[in-house]
Structures are given as C-alpha cells and as structure tokens.
Design an enzyme around this catalytic site. Structure first.
Site, PDB file in Angstrom:
ATOM      1  N   ARG A   1      54.060 105.409 -51.296  1.00  0.00           N
ATOM      2  CA  ARG A   1      54.340 105.207 -52.456  1.00  0.00           C
ATOM      3  C   ARG A   1      55.162 103.568 -53.210  1.00  0.00           C
ATOM      4  NH1 ARG A   1      54.142 109.449 -51.410  1.00  0.00           N
ATOM      5  NH2 ARG A   1      56.464 109.894 -50.987  1.00  0.00           N
TER       6      ARG A   1
ATOM      7  N   ASP B   1      56.376 125.621 -51.772  1.00  0.00           N
ATOM      8  CA  ASP B   1      56.210 123.937 -51.710  1.00  0.00           C
ATOM      9  C   ASP B   1      56.171 123.768 -53.001  1.00  0.00           C
ATOM     10  OD1 ASP B   1      55.621 121.976 -50.563  1.00  0.00           O
ATOM     11  OD2 ASP B   1      53.536 122.430 -50.434  1.00  0.00           O
TER      12      ASP B   1
END
Ligand code: CA
Length: 700
Positions: free
Chosen positions: A140, A322
């Site tokens: 990223r 999650d």
C-alpha cells in the site's frame, strides 16, 4: 493559510495595504477553517500517505474543479510489466512520483514526462523465510521524508532509499522472530521517525508496530497490539491486556495486526494505531468468559516518543468475524452540539461510522452506514455495542452483515473540510459463519509455515431480494449529523479509495475500471475515464510549475479469493497491463490497446490421472488454507493469480513439487512453501485436478 515566500521578504507599503485590505477575508477564512494547518507539507505536493498528517486525503488544489473537470484528460500512461495488484497511494514530491508495486518494489517516476527515473527491487518474495506464512504481494505504499523514500517489504525489512538516486541507505529488519508476520502497509513519518505495522492475523501472527529513527534505521520502540505469553513476555501489552484474553492465545498469535491505518496527531502529539481482527477467529477456550481481547479491532493511542499506551477505544469486543480497525484514521476538528471537538473518524469493518474525541478516546457518536445486523446500536455511555444474540455462531450458523470483507475495508475514505463530508467506499454483502470440528482442528497446525486455519467456516451470503447485496457504493457521510448526504451505487463491490479536493470534487476508481469524478456537495457525476482494468488504489493530486495533475495506479488482482463470483469481473492475472496513469486539464493521450475483461479459463486435464476422493477431501482443506487467498475459493481465480484449473504446472506433480518446495516461480510472485509434505502436495494436486475435471464436464 500556509506561509508562502512572499511573506518572508521585506514588507513594503503596498504589501502592508494589501494585508490590511485582506485582513477581514483572512479572519473570515480563519473563522470557517477551524483546523490547525499541518506543518512541513507543501500544498502543491502529496507528501504523506493521507496527503498530510491529518490523513484527510483532501488537497487544497483547485485548478481542476467542478467547472473545469470536463476538460480533464489522460496526459500519459506508464505500463508496469510484472505487476499485478496495485494498491499504493503514490507520493508526489517536487515533480517526482514514488510508489510501490508488488511485495514492496519501489518506482520513482518523473511526474510530467511519465518516465521511470529509478526502480528498487528488494526481492522480498524470494527472501521470505520458509517458515513465514505469505499472502499475495499487494502493497500500500512508500513514505517520503528529507530526501529519502521508505519502504517496508513483504518480508519485514524497512529500507531507506535515496530519493534522487534510488540507492539503498539503510535496512532494518523489523520481524520479531516467531511472530509469523508479513508486511504490506505504507510506513508513516513523524518527528524524524518512521513507523510500520504488520500483517498476518489469519496466519497466526501477533500484531505490533515498530518505530525507527528515520535517519539511521535504529529501532526506537515497539508496541504489541495483543499480549504474548504472560509467563514469558514482559512487554507493556502483555502486562496490561493479558487478563482480557482466555485460553492459550499466545500459541495462536492473537492477531490484532495493524496493517494499514496509523495516524500521527501533530496537535496532541500522539499516534493512533488501527488494529486488525483477532486471529484465529476461533480456537479452544477463546470464548470462555466472553472477554474483550484487547487490543484487537481497536484504535490505540500511543506516546510517539516512547510507544507507551495512552488510551484505546475498541469497536468490537471479542471479535470473531475478521472485523478490523485498519481503515485509515482521519483527524478533524468538528463542531458537535455547538462545541468544537478534536476528533478522529473511522469507518472500521463492522458497518458503523465512529466519531471519537481524540483527546481522551471517548466515543462521541456511532451510526450504521449500511447493513449491519450484529448490533442494534452503540451505547454512547459505555462505548460498547448493544449486540444481538447468536452473533458468535456458538451453536447455530449465523448470517452476519457486514461480511469479513467489511462494510468498508482498507480502501481509503477522504474528508473534505469545505463540504464537511466523509467519502466512504462502502460494500454490502453478508457472511455465513458456522463451526465444525474439522475447521476447529485446523488451528492445531499453528506456526507450521502457513498451514493454519481461522477455526471456522465462512461463505459470502447474498439476499436475492436485496438488489444492493454483493455490490458497492460511494457514500458521502455527514460525520456531525451522522447521516448519509448522498450515495452512488456501483455494479460491483471492492471499489477503490477516494480523494477529495478544494475544487469541490471527489475522485474514485471502481472495480469495473471506471475512474470517476463527482460533485463533492451533490454527488452528481461530472467526469469519467475508462481505465481498461479494475482499480484498487486511491488517486492523488499535486502541482508542478503551476499545473495540477492527478495520478492513479491501475492494477486489479487482490482482495481475497473468498466469494469468487462477486470479485471476478474478468481482470485476469497477466492479461491486462498494470499501469500508472496521470491526468491534467487538456490531456489528450490515449490508453494503449488493453484486452477486454475475460472470465474464460482454458481448463486442462489428463484423464490418465487417477483421483482419490479422500485425497481430494484433504486437498480441499489444504488448498483453502494455503492457496485460496491468491488463486481463489474453489480453485476459481479472481485475478490475484493464475486459475489453477488451467495451469500447466498443475498437470504434473513433479513440476508442482518444484514450484511449491523449491520456489520455481518465486520471480513471478508465487511463494515457496519450503516445508510442505509430499502428501499435502498430492492432496492439493488431486483437489485442483478434480476441480478442473468438473469444470470440463460442466462445459460438455
Ligand atoms: Ca483479517
């Protein structure tokens, strides 16, 4: 608001007059703009990950605006051979663009000419330890400070590079031995330091951030986001958070990996860490006593000089879905109920938008931004969610909105102080969770080179009567009123991050390859460009010699393999070229020829291969632990990597063995699984062969 050079010279009468004439305007602007300007960032650049230290992804540039955007056109495109998923926010400083590709390969590109000045390949995929679990190579971004570029590689090295020459200056390994971590995030810069988190909650990693001296690479402090073994470890988190856990969590890592959102607050001199989900989602004893499991799915404020804990806010106590708080953390000053508040804003995975007082971590407001069936609301007194029963799928399967992908994931939101709106890439899809003894047993394989499970079964869930399920939207959210202002619905989920500008514009790329500009106030679409490939990365804007540019990486290919049909729009590994695009007013360049979306697979099979149902059954389990993140659930690829049902290497077990064990395709991004057993290789081979055979039978 930003000091410019013409204020530094000798003051002449004319300037004085101009100053006094402009004073009322200045004061008016000051009154409207309640925010302290971030220091050390030129308005013409995109110098930090979120533009400036507030991470608003708001640029004050306005040459490209709601009146001129119709003339915006492609200036140049740069093909990036060998790349696949591109998720980075580029950095633009002094006419150069810096960004990372897969596994942390770094590029420096001349922003006006579109020519590569240098490349730096840290060879991260081949240097990953055989014992370290891996995921796809998506990365990223890099950081810039004082003439240096910083990249954190997949195998957890921080490397400082001379921004002019591309030469390595120093390298620091920040992998804590035995923590099973990888790295995919963009480092952040503050006070002459560089900080990075880690990834791998689904592979039994323990989360932590590491802060280094940006000049030397010396490690200054480290903060663990979850406790270690209380009998052995002596770090601060183990001493203050162990009692919030049950079972022998340290054997399974614990998760909480802070793999994306980290924001340094210049005004309050503290740093905020957004932590990941707990990992594994389920293991023996985890739910005993219903403890909170700090600091998973939380924002944690730390002292930037020492790394000492200051406060935290946890979005999801006892997180089992999650869900993470790893989205970018945006800082702003908002007037709430007549009172100016210094806030941080985040839309974590769980479907709510939170406004938190960043002086003390107290929750100010939280409302649903979309479909979220796990809680009625968030109690503002306690800061805790009012949960609905059965959401932890204790005895019955549960269908939970949002899914593990989140109502919002890492794709950046942006905040425009002129419109007062936050622009959120939203996804709507549910997930069925259910337990089985087999799934629970998989977590016993901990720390054996990626052969781990999350302890539960999961599958995307779509309500056929809800036309928005399985799709994504751009939401313009009013954080003061906690209400939707406008929305744009897209045909697919998993769209890219947003950017907003003083030109009253919001930019966003989509899964289906459109790069759009909207009126920031109304949501009216003002401009669109077809990029020929799905877009994951957020755009940036900057100015060189008085001209405003917009740059964007275009490279689809990650996002997890689970839920193939919702993620597969025909962007194939190795088919459509991955690119850096740059736009300006009057740009007339055309994209080179780009293959159209293609979902077809040339399945291959050898009828002589005998299949065993027991090997296929075991192979399905191993496949979904080791291969699915890149090659797709059910062996149906979604662009992250080749579709194995059509891969030649999967027809020959000897070749497959060489690929897995010796790393034959490491250069292409395929990891090496050094300690995989012969029987595991055979089982995966059998499973993929069976999937190819089924696909061929379906065609006939
Ligand atoms: Ca996760």
């Amino acid at each position: 608001m930003v000091a410019t050079n013409d204020m530094a010279g000798p003051v002449r009468i004319g300037q004085l007059l101009r100053f006094f004439l402009l004073l009322p305007v200045f004061l008016l602007v000051l009154a409207q703009c309640t925010e302290a300007p971030p220091s050390e960032v030129a308005r013409s650049d995109w110098q930090l990950h979120g533009h400036d230290s507030r991470e608003q992804r708001f640029s004050p540039l306005s040459e490209i605006n709601d009146n001129t955007v119709g003339r915006l056109g492609l200036l140049w495109s740069l093909d990036l051979p060998g790349e696949n998923a591109l998720e980075a926010t580029p950095i633009a400083v002094d006419g150069m663009i810096y960004f990372s590709g897969q596994f942390g390969k770094v590029y420096a590109v001349n922003a006006v000419a579109g020519e590569i000045a240098w490349e730096y390949d840290p060879q991260a995929n081949s240097k990953v330890l055989p014992s370290t679990p891996r995921l796809y190579g998506a990365h990223r971004g890099v950081a810039y400070w004082d003439g240096k570029i910083y990249v954190a590689t997949k195998d957890c090295r921080m490397i400082a590079i001379n921004a002019k020459t591309g030469k390595e200056l120093w390298t620091t390994n920040f992998l804590v031995p035995g923590t099973n971590a990888t790295s995919s995030g963009a480092p952040r810069i503050f006070k002459g330091k560089v900080i990075i988190g880690n990834s791998g909650a689904e592979r039994n990693a323990r989360g932590y951030v590491t802060t280094m001296d940006a000049r030397t690479g010396k490690i200054l402090w480290r903060f663990f986001t979850v406790p270690g073994n209380p009998d052995v470890d002596t770090d601060e988190t183990t001493s203050i958070a162990s009692e919030t856990w049950s079972g022998e969590w340290w054997k399974y890592g614990g998760g909480g990996t802070p793999w994306n959102g980290i924001t340094y607050d210049e005004e309050l001199d503290q740093i905020y860490i957004g932590t990941g989900n707990a990992g594994p989602y389920h293991y023996p004893g985890r739910l005993d006593g219903s403890k909170d499991n700090l600091f998973t799915a939380s924002v944690v404020a730390l002292d930037p000089d020492t790394g000492k804990y200051k406060w935290h806010y946890q979005y999801n106590p006892l997180e089992v879905w999650d869900w993470k708080a790893t989205a970018d953390i945006i800082l702003a000053d908002l007037t709430i109920k007549g009172e100016k508040r210094k806030v941080l804003m985040q839309a974590p995975s769980n479907g709510f938008f939170y406004v938190i007082d960043r002086t003390d971590g107290k929750l100010l407001s939280a409302e649903k931004i979309g479909k979220a069936n796990w809680a009625d609301r968030i109690d503002l007194k306690t800061g805790r969610p009012i949960e609905r029963p059965g959401i932890r799928y204790e005895t019955e399967p549960a269908i939970i909105y949002p899914s593990a992908a989140g109502a919002h994931n890492w794709q950046a939101s942006s905040y425009n102080p002129q419109t007062g709106l936050v622009y959120i890439p939203y996804m709507q899809i549910g997930m069925k969770f259910w337990r089985t003894p087999e799934a629970a047993a998989r977590v016993k394989d901990v720390r054996s080179g990626g052969l781990t499970g999350v302890g539960v079964n999961m599958d995307f869930h779509v309500d056929p009567d809800d036309p928005l399920d399985g799709k994504g939207s751009l939401l313009a959210w009013d954080p003061v009123a906690q209400k939707l202002k406008w929305r744009v619905d897209y045909p697919a989920m998993w769209n890219a991050g947003t950017m907003t500008t003083a030109g009253n514009l919001v930019f966003q790329g989509t899964h289906t390859g459109q790069f759009n500009a909207f009126d920031a106030r109304t949501g009216e679409k003002l401009w669109s460009f077809y990029a020929g490939l799905g877009i994951l990365a957020p755009p940036i804007t900057f100015e060189v010699k008085g001209i405003q540019y917009i740059s964007l990486l275009v490279g689809y290919g990650a996002g997890g393999g689970e839920g193939s049909e919702y993620l597969n729009k025909g962007w194939k590994y190795g088919l459509q070229p991955r690119r850096l695009l740059t736009f300006a007013l009057g740009g007339t360049a055309r994209l080179p020829q780009t293959p159209a979306p293609d979902k077809s697979v040339q399945f291959v099979d050898d009828p002589a291969i005998k299949l065993s149902s027991e090997a296929i059954r075991r192979g399905e389990i191993s496949y979904h632990m080791m291969c699915t993140a890149c090659h797709g659930a059910g062996a149906i690829a979604t662009g992250g990597a080749p579709d194995l049902r059509g891969a030649g290497a999967m027809r020959d077990k000897a070749v497959l063995t060489a690929v897995l064990r010796e790393g034959l395709l490491v250069e292409n991004g395929m990891p090496r699984f050094g300690n995989i057993s012969d029987s595991e290789i055979n089982n995966i081979f059998q499973y993929v062969r069976s999937r190819a055979r089924e696909a061929i039978a379906d065609q006939e």
